[in-house]
Design an enzyme around this catalytic site. Sequence first.
Site, PDB file in Angstrom:
ATOM      1  N   LYS A   1      12.583  57.364  19.169  1.00 40.67           N
ATOM      2  CA  LYS A   1      13.568  56.609  18.822  1.00 40.67           C
ATOM      3  C   LYS A   1      13.819  55.430  19.826  1.00 40.67           C
ATOM      4  CE  LYS A   1      18.304  56.143  16.698  1.00 40.67           C
ATOM      5  NZ  LYS A   1      19.578  56.941  16.140  1.00 40.67           N
TER       6      LYS A   1
ATOM      7  N   SER B   1      20.954  56.762  11.480  1.00 40.83           N
ATOM      8  CA  SER B   1      20.437  55.552  12.073  1.00 40.83           C
ATOM      9  C   SER B   1      18.879  56.103  12.419  1.00 40.83           C
ATOM     10  CB  SER B   1      21.031  55.100  13.189  1.00 40.83           C
ATOM     11  OG  SER B   1      21.299  56.223  14.156  1.00 40.83           O
TER      12      SER B   1
ATOM     13  N   SER C   1      23.352  60.953  12.639  1.00 39.37           N
ATOM     14  CA  SER C   1      22.203  60.004  12.702  1.00 39.37           C
ATOM     15  C   SER C   1      20.860  60.766  12.720  1.00 39.37           C
ATOM     16  CB  SER C   1      22.312  58.950  13.806  1.00 39.37           C
ATOM     17  OG  SER C   1      23.392  57.946  13.274  1.00 39.37           O
TER      18      SER C   1
END
Length: 489
Positions: A79, A158, A182
């Site tokens: 990420k 996210s 997330s």
Amino acid sequence: MKRELLKLSILEAHRCLKNKDFSARELTEAYIGAVEQDTLNAFVTTTPELALAAADRTDGLLQRGEPIHPMSGIPVGVKDLFCTKGVRTTACSNILKNFVPTYESTVSQKLWDSGAVMLGKLNMDEFAMGSSNTYSCFGPVKNPWKGTEGKDLTPGGSSGGSSAAVAGLLCAGALGSDTGGSVRQPAALCGVVGAKPTYGRCSRWGMIAYASSLDQAGVLARTVEDAAVMLNAICGYDQKDSTSSQEAVPDFLGGISRDVRGVRIGIPKEYELPKNRGDIAAMWDQNIKHLLDCGAEIVEISLPHTTYALPVYYILASSEASSNLARYDGIRYGTRVEGETIDEMYELTRSLNFGEEVKRRMLIGAYTLSSGYRRAYYDKAQRVRCLVIRDFEEAFKKVDCILALTTPVEATGIEEPLSAMDRYFTDVFTVPASLAGLPAISVPAGLSERKLPMALQVIGNYHDECGMLNLAAVIYEHSGGVLQHLHGF
């Protein structure tokens, strides 16, 4: 052959590498080819040269007959919230669009130390603020699933790039971060496994901060066992993080026995199933019956203050975000917009380079921390957070794990108009565990009437990731996962 390599789980690929069925370079080349044809917008930066070099190191170990870690030679994505030395790290924000860190985050360094192969950096909601992966300066991520309607869907957020990449066979596993859900929510919407450990199990050093008292690194993988292997690789004490736990890290994979006889599973009476959703009710009932058949005990529990968890979370997270993001002013790093005065430069740099959702949350945070309202909002939210934690502590005196839905909805259309409140509501079942700092995992548990993934969430007691993973493995085994419906395996 290359397509078949992409279908292997981490542990399957590990066994094949040890048996020399194929090389780490061949496995990595297969994934690099898949990433090059990515239509999901999951990757924002690719690192094929670094990936092949790491794969060759694993092949060298195998040729010399040396033992390898289960993650060695396994291609993963990271990420874009984790600093990677010499590789662009943006948090998917224009304000950091050209930032290249000079150091490595602790959790990603632990992955590389285990021999994992970095394919690149993954898309996300800007500064991890969002639940749809539509708030990114690189554009939205598409969910690999289309459902019965055949339209482009959000992957959740996210960590939407991470979940989409794992579900779309673009990487074998991925790093994500979980502040209020997330990792778990996008895992649920994409039909993969998403796990966050106890707060403090993973170092936050080198992870760009959103809300420091809530942020926790996590993993996304295709199976519970793969998630366990990844967690073992990234967990552990780090003196560079003052909140890092010194609790010994057990063998998470070795703790998966699939024996749940006598395990007490708590069902919070406040976590109601969505009304008029027969498919969700059927999935829930089938899994409860299976767990009972396996010898588990079902115990109704009460978490009375979780009713307030969502507003408490958004007050606290926004307050911390307004403080953490004050550092981005264009002076020392990141994007700068020149102005006639320094105040004008600050104003232009921040107003033109932060996205709308980030600005919304910073404004909420600035308001709740202001001298006239801090006591009414922030201080009160902290007191309610303590009550939420106390509810969980009381519940875990009666049960070993807690079971709930991960999210009350399936993936929605990318173009579907949803208010900020509608998007916030998707975290209603994930936020309580984050407020309490508890370990939690999302497990695919079936397909809805729209042929989209549904998931269950297992919440464990503090530092009992083994118990959490073991129960999750039983649920996963019952459902068989859902990716075979997407990819035919």
